[in-house]
Design an enzyme around this catalytic site. Structure first.
Site, PDB file in Angstrom:
ATOM      1  N   CYS A 122       0.802  -1.220   0.000  1.00  0.00           N
ATOM      2  CA  CYS A 122       0.000   0.000   0.000  1.00  0.00           C
ATOM      3  C   CYS A 122       0.839   1.276   0.000  1.00  0.00           C
ATOM      4  CB  CYS A 122      -0.941  -0.001   1.200  1.00  0.00           C
ATOM      5  SG  CYS A 122      -1.979  -1.470   1.292  1.00  0.00           S
ATOM      6  N   HIS A 268      -3.585   6.699   2.255  1.00  0.00           N
ATOM      7  CA  HIS A 268      -3.970   5.397   1.720  1.00  0.00           C
ATOM      8  C   HIS A 268      -5.384   5.076   2.184  1.00  0.00           C
ATOM      9  CE1 HIS A 268      -4.343   1.211   0.971  1.00  0.00           C
ATOM     10  NE2 HIS A 268      -4.054   0.823   2.203  1.00  0.00           N
ATOM     11  N   ASN A 299     -10.304  -0.825  -0.362  1.00  0.00           N
ATOM     12  CA  ASN A 299      -8.850  -0.769  -0.249  1.00  0.00           C
ATOM     13  C   ASN A 299      -8.243  -1.361  -1.514  1.00  0.00           C
ATOM     14  OD1 ASN A 299      -6.130  -1.201   0.299  1.00  0.00           O
ATOM     15  ND2 ASN A 299      -6.473  -1.946   2.378  1.00  0.00           N
TER      16      ASN A 299
END
Length: 343
Positions: A122, A268, A299
């Site tokens: 990420c 993020h 996500n």
């Protein structure tokens, strides 16, 4: 005395264009609830996620990247032939070699651009952005294409109550080019490998390939489960909440600005509760626009920051020239934060 000629790169670098691609299929929480014992209310309260996008067979890592990249190149006002390097951050391209970046560079029509993949979870977009900045200042490329792309639906255990609702698919891309002024701040990045077990693949590929399959996990139908992403939710949450706000503040300090100078915050898109906590800890003023793309995109790991950036600009919630703090964090555990000027 060195005989090597000094490089002749640009004084600085900046993001010139951004593009995104979200798969056509939108998956609401109700679909996730078909395989886990939970509720829409629980998923929303724990993560903020309402829907996510899942890719079809045709929406491959390369195909999504090419779509997002074409938009970013057009937004930057350049031609693909001017791209000197293509950097792709992904953990969900299943061919170990060659790098998917080479296919993307070719199909976009670059002139034999340098092309390689990186694996930084990420935080991958921040890692790629830092590499691009270095190439431009060093002089090895005039324009660099940075792509964050994932098909995390391929790595999701739909019977895992802790993770089944989290992940989505998509691609985000930016073109980084030369600048006469600093528009990408110093990167604050690092890793905490002692915590690497908190986010990981359930079964390593070599074990999955082993001839004795009796020890591999199976789903409710008795079929062998494909390797998936698993995480220790509470440990990751605590790390992100308490440690990443510190990293974000360090990035502000490194750029020589304060929270009051910010226009936009693009963390993020892992979990809205983490985002809310970071906003509070950083004491961001009310005028700062906060990306909350997680609600409808989920996500998407390396793709989440450029996708969120693209949406903020497309909706008018952010504008060209705004000062934004971006921070990615995840598996490794790794992180990267910097301050940028939006394209």
């Amino acid at each position: 005395m060195s005989k090597i000629r000094p490089s002749k790169g640009a004084p600085y670098a900046r993001i010139l264009g951004v593009g995104g691609y979200r798969p056509v299929r939108v998956v609401p929480n109700e679909v996730i609830l078909e395989t886990i014992d939970s509720s829409d209310e629980w998923i929303r309260s724990r993560s903020g996620i309402e829907t996510r996008h899942w890719a079809s067979d045709e929406e491959t890592v390369a195909a999504m990247s090419i779509e997002a990249s074409g938009k970013a190149i057009a937004d930057a006002g350049i031609n693909a032939e001017q791209i000197g390097a293509v950097v792709v951050s992904t953990v969900s391209h299943f061919s170990q070699t060659p790098a998917v970046a080479t296919e993307i560079a070719d199909k976009l029509g670059t002139q034999k651009a340098a092309a390689f993949d990186i694996s930084a979870g990420c935080a991958g977009f921040g890692y790629g952005l830092t590499l691009a900045k270095g190439m431009i200042v060093e002089g090895s490329a005039e324009y660099v294409l940075v792509i964050g792309v994932e098909r995390l639906s391929d790595l999701t255990d739909l019977e895992d109550r802790a993770t089944a609702f989290l992940f989505g698919d998509g691609a985000g891309a930016v073109v980084v080019g030369p600048s006469q002024e600093p528009h990408i701040g110093p990167t604050v990045w690092g890793s905490e490998g002692d915590k690497s077990g908190t986010i990981k693949q359930t079964v390593p590929w070599d074990e999955f390939r082993a001839s004795d399959l009796s020890q591999l996990p199976r789903d409710s139908k008795g079929e062998i489960k494909f390797p998936a992403i698993t995480q220790e939710g509470q440990a990751v949450f605590r790390w992100a909440v308490f440690e990443m706000a510190k990293v974000a503040q360090q990035a502000l300090d490194a750029a020589g600005i304060t929270a009051d100078d910010l226009d936009v915050f693009i963390p993020h898109q892992a979990n809205e509760r983490i985002i809310d906590s970071m906003v509070k800890t950083l004491k961001l003023p009310e005028h700062v626009t906060v990306a909350r793309d997680v609600r409808t995109t989920g996500n998407t790991s390396a793709a989440s920051i450029p996708l969120a950036m693209e949406r903020l600009l497309a909706t008018g919630e952010a504008k060209s020239g705004d000062t934004a703090l971006v921070i990615g964090f995840g598996a490794g555990l790794v992180y990267a934060a910097t301050v940028v000027t939006l394209p």
